[in-house]
Design a protein around this motif. Sequence first.
Motif, short mmCIF file in Angstrom:
data_model
loop_
_atom_site.label_atom_id
_atom_site.label_comp_id
_atom_site.label_asym_id
_atom_site.label_seq_id
_atom_site.Cartn_x
_atom_site.Cartn_y
_atom_site.Cartn_z
N ALA A 270 2.49 -9.09 1.45
CA ALA A 270 1.28 -9.63 0.81
C ALA A 270 0.20 -8.56 0.64
O ALA A 270 -0.47 -8.49 -0.39
CB ALA A 270 0.74 -10.80 1.63
N GLY A 271 0.04 -7.73 1.65
CA GLY A 271 -0.97 -6.68 1.57
C GLY A 271 -0.64 -5.65 0.51
O GLY A 271 -1.51 -5.23 -0.27
N CYS A 272 0.63 -5.24 0.46
CA CYS A 272 1.06 -4.27 -0.56
C CYS A 272 0.88 -4.83 -1.96
O CYS A 272 0.37 -4.15 -2.86
CB CYS A 272 2.52 -3.90 -0.33
SG CYS A 272 2.82 -2.95 1.18
N ASN A 273 1.31 -6.08 -2.15
CA ASN A 273 1.16 -6.71 -3.46
C ASN A 273 -0.30 -6.81 -3.87
O ASN A 273 -0.65 -6.63 -5.05
CB ASN A 273 1.80 -8.10 -3.45
CG ASN A 273 3.31 -8.05 -3.28
OD1 ASN A 273 3.93 -7.01 -3.51
ND2 ASN A 273 3.90 -9.16 -2.86
N ARG A 274 -1.16 -7.05 -2.89
CA ARG A 274 -2.59 -7.15 -3.18
C ARG A 274 -3.17 -5.79 -3.58
O ARG A 274 -3.97 -5.71 -4.52
CB ARG A 274 -3.31 -7.68 -1.94
CG ARG A 274 -4.81 -7.93 -2.15
CD ARG A 274 -5.41 -8.55 -0.92
NE ARG A 274 -6.81 -8.87 -1.10
CZ ARG A 274 -7.59 -9.41 -0.17
NH1 ARG A 274 -7.08 -9.70 1.01
NH2 ARG A 274 -8.85 -9.66 -0.41
N LEU A 275 -2.76 -4.74 -2.88
CA LEU A 275 -3.23 -3.39 -3.23
C LEU A 275 -2.81 -3.02 -4.64
O LEU A 275 -3.59 -2.42 -5.41
CB LEU A 275 -2.67 -2.37 -2.23
CG LEU A 275 -3.23 -2.40 -0.81
CD1 LEU A 275 -2.42 -1.48 0.09
CD2 LEU A 275 -4.70 -1.99 -0.80
N ILE A 276 -1.58 -3.37 -4.97
CA ILE A 276 -1.08 -3.07 -6.33
C ILE A 276 -1.82 -3.90 -7.37
O ILE A 276 -2.25 -3.39 -8.41
CB ILE A 276 0.44 -3.34 -6.40
CG1 ILE A 276 1.19 -2.36 -5.48
CG2 ILE A 276 0.95 -3.22 -7.83
CD1 ILE A 276 2.64 -2.73 -5.23
N GLY A 277 -2.00 -5.19 -7.08
CA GLY A 277 -2.66 -6.08 -8.02
C GLY A 277 -4.10 -5.70 -8.29
O GLY A 277 -4.61 -5.92 -9.41
N ARG A 278 -4.76 -5.11 -7.31
CA ARG A 278 -6.17 -4.72 -7.47
C ARG A 278 -6.32 -3.25 -7.90
O ARG A 278 -7.43 -2.71 -7.91
CB ARG A 278 -6.91 -4.95 -6.16
CG ARG A 278 -7.01 -6.44 -5.79
CD ARG A 278 -7.94 -6.66 -4.63
NE ARG A 278 -8.16 -8.08 -4.38
CZ ARG A 278 -9.02 -8.56 -3.47
NH1 ARG A 278 -9.72 -7.72 -2.73
NH2 ARG A 278 -9.16 -9.86 -3.31
#
Length: 374
Positions: A270-278
């Motif tokens: 979830a954290g990795c996906n969030r970093l990528i998404g932002r």
Amino acid sequence: MADELLKYRIAFAAVRGMGVELAQQLLDVFPDEASFFTASSRELEGLLHTHSKITDDSYRHKLLMMAEEEVEFVTDNGIDVTYFTDSNFPARLLNAPDAPILLYGKGRCDLNRGKVVSIVGTRNATPYGTRFCGDLIAELAACFGDELLIVSGLAYGIDIAAHRAALREGVATVAVLAHGLNTIYPAMHRSTANDMVKHGGALLSDYTSHDYISRANFLARNRIVAALADCTVVVESAEKGGAMVTANIASSYNRDVFALPGRSTDAYSAGCNRLIGRNVASLITSGEDLMKAMQWETANQQPKSGTQCELFPELSQEEQMVLDFIKGCGDDAVHVNKIYATLKVPMSQLLGILINLEFKGVVTPLPGNKYSAS
């Protein structure tokens, strides 16, 4: 370095709020560190045009008393002390405004290597993340060899997986600790820490042997993990945690940040996906992705001989049986008790087999006495 000079440098570095910018400002006013400590409170207040704790005579005296003891500790334990004005101080670190001005180190490692990568992630690493960690470092090692340095924090999960993968590939690796070099935390990683020092890596800290271990220390040391490297790779992370802090710090330093994507249902992606998404991090799934993004030239470089795991390592019949069983469990980590119960191999013999398989780079140890195929 003379003990007297070292004492003043250690005390100066321990001043609350001290960083590269503040140190440079103070040394523009004072001819040297000793002058800062020998000046009276009134003289300091006049020169600095302020009254604060650092101008107090008793505060500075306590720092000097601590520093005298620390000089004895580093001398007795063969610890290197690197100051921000030394030629071998990490150049990348100087570009971070809140970087420490002094580092304690165990092990002689060139922190100014051409390619430095920080790898961070959750303490609850999955086989997916651990396997990627190993593959990434193997790919980078094949291209850059002795030019490469891997940085992490010696914690459970992704950190220790990165250090161990670097050791398997013959790559120097550095652990940034959240405490003084009088101890190792977690204690069960002491053996790996010793191997890192023996094989060209190092243990680094900006904490003295007098400093207590606290949660805040672990967050503070993340700035060094980020600042030492050209880029930071987040392998797995929940939406909150130390790896996310490190990624955001690296981004604030204008360093490249990369993240391994995962399924939307995976808590530790979830954290990795969030970093990528932002757009804080760029998506990578291989070392090639990282090298292209960093524009690191690899065409004329050859793999370093004798440092990579063999593609087809020679295994004994028992080792092959255990490996086949672990592989047969797919992406799920296998508890040692399950292997023991299924294969009926004596536990003492099984543990020896697993250690051999780990050394040969075909299985990866995970928290909770579990193993997965590399």
